[in-house]
Design a protein around this motif. Structure first.
Motif, short mmCIF file in Angstrom:
data_model
loop_
_atom_site.label_atom_id
_atom_site.label_comp_id
_atom_site.label_asym_id
_atom_site.label_seq_id
_atom_site.Cartn_x
_atom_site.Cartn_y
_atom_site.Cartn_z
N ILE A 260 0.85 -1.20 0.00
CA ILE A 260 0.00 0.00 0.00
C ILE A 260 0.87 1.24 0.00
O ILE A 260 1.78 1.40 0.83
N ASP A 261 0.59 2.13 -0.93
CA ASP A 261 1.28 3.41 -1.04
C ASP A 261 0.83 4.31 0.12
O ASP A 261 -0.37 4.56 0.31
N VAL A 262 1.81 4.79 0.91
CA VAL A 262 1.48 5.72 2.01
C VAL A 262 2.21 7.05 1.80
O VAL A 262 2.57 7.73 2.76
N LYS B 191 -7.21 2.09 2.61
CA LYS B 191 -7.12 1.26 3.81
C LYS B 191 -8.38 0.42 3.99
O LYS B 191 -8.30 -0.77 4.30
N ALA C 193 4.05 -1.47 3.54
CA ALA C 193 3.73 -0.05 3.33
C ALA C 193 4.95 0.62 2.72
O ALA C 193 6.08 0.33 3.10
N ILE D 281 -2.78 -2.36 9.03
CA ILE D 281 -3.25 -1.33 8.10
C ILE D 281 -3.81 -0.14 8.87
O ILE D 281 -3.62 1.02 8.49
N LEU E 282 -1.12 2.51 9.78
CA LEU E 282 -0.32 3.17 8.75
C LEU E 282 -0.39 4.69 8.86
O LEU E 282 -1.42 5.26 9.23
N ALA F 87 9.04 -1.46 -2.75
CA ALA F 87 7.88 -2.22 -2.27
C ALA F 87 7.89 -3.64 -2.83
O ALA F 87 7.58 -4.61 -2.13
N SER G 197 -1.05 2.08 -5.73
CA SER G 197 -0.32 3.34 -5.69
C SER G 197 -1.07 4.38 -6.52
O SER G 197 -1.91 4.04 -7.35
#
Length: 315
Positions: free
Chosen positions: A92-94, A112, A132, A154, A157, A168, A196
């Motif tokens: 997951i793109d944060v 999320k 992440a 999650i 995050l 990633a 992303s």
């Protein structure tokens, strides 16, 4: 469709021979009937001819023989079978661009929520891990069958600067290789699902990630999440954060994954549902002779039933 023992298909040559013999016998019986010159008397003393029904049992029997011969040649086909010992890595793109509110309530919150539902709905036999990534990539939940731990990770995050898509992929591959004591020599079947909204801005390149994914035989399915109209305000400056679909499609296409796009939370949930369905099975080339034999048995029962019903005897 292929045959594992094609040399046995020569038996099919017997089918037209049997068909020819049957036709010859019927023609011979017809000639005997024509020799009886008193047709009026013949109609009175001879039982009523069964007509077309007398050919049904023979036709069903020939179909049965054909199917049995095909089954004897061991046909093989692509069959969907459930995956075992499979590991799914959810990346997951944060990055800060995920603050954009072009998706309600925000890209980050929608991502999320959808990821947690995806993990919850995965088959119980799957192991799932979470990565992440922003300026670097971190495994926040090691692969396991503990859904609660993955979902809880999650919830924890937080956002950070930059986007390391390549990192990633490498972190996810490392998690797969360290899954258990057997994984380094015999990694489990694995699939990376990466969400992303931007381009790779730091760390190893997407091309390097493609090479690593192909070398490990691990597909990467990507989800380009967001719209072309997203903006974020960082330190008083508003910046456009449109989605870079081309980079994500390149990663997916070159690792034999699938490239998806989602512009809102509803579409994202649909994408995750579609991914979950496809990950549940793998395609293998398997012997399907039993399929032909089973259908042949049905034709045999039909031939016997028709003969008993109409003529009170088996063919």
């Amino acid at each position: 469709m292929t045959f594992l023992s094609p040399e046995r298909l020569w038996l099919l040559a017997l089918v037209p021979v049997l068909t020819g013999l049957y036709i010859a016998l019927q023609w011979r019986r017809r000639r005997y009937a024509v020799r009886f010159t008193n047709l009026a008397l013949l109609q009175q003393v001879a039982p009523r001819r069964p007509g077309w029904r007398r050919h049904v049992a023979a036709g069903l029997f020939l179909v049965m023989i054909t199917l049995m011969m095909l089954g004897f040649a061991r046909p093989a086909d692509d069959v969907r079978v459930p995956r075992d010992r499979a590991t799914i890595m959810v990346a997951i793109d944060v990055s800060l661009s995920m603050m954009a509110r072009d998706v309600s309530p925000s890209r980050f919150d929608a991502a999320k929520s959808a990821a947690k539902q995806f993990i919850h709905d995965l088959p119980a036999r799957f192991n799932v891990g979470v990565v992440a990534f922003a300026g670097n990539a971190n495994m926040v939940a090691a692969p396991s069958d503990d859904r609660a731990a993955a979902i809880a990770s999650i919830d924890q995050l937080s956002l950070a600067k930059r986007t390391a898509i390549g990192e990633a992929v490498f972190t996810s591959l490392q998690a797969v290789r360290s899954f258990d004591a057997q994984a380094r020599q015999d990694p489990p079947p694995a699939h990376i699902v990466l969400l992303s909204d931007g381009d790779n801005t730091t760390g190893r390149s997407v091309q390097e990630a493609v090479t690593a994914g192909r070398g490990a035989d691990v597909p990467v399915s990507t989800i380009a999440f967001g719209t072309p109209y997203g903006t974020v305000t960082i330190e008083g400056e508003t910046t456009s954060v449109s989605v870079n679909k081309e980079t994500l499609r390149f990663l997916a296409d070159n690792t034999e994954g699938h490239a998806y796009e989602a512009a809102d939370a509803g579409q994202l949930n649909e994408v995750y549902a579609d991914i979950g369905t496809s990950l549940g099975y793998t395609t293998e080339h398997r012997d399907v002779a039993a399929r032909y034999i089973g259908i042949a048995l049905l034709f045999a029962l039909a031939a016997g039933g028709a003969s008993l019903a109409w003529f009170s005897r088996l063919p």
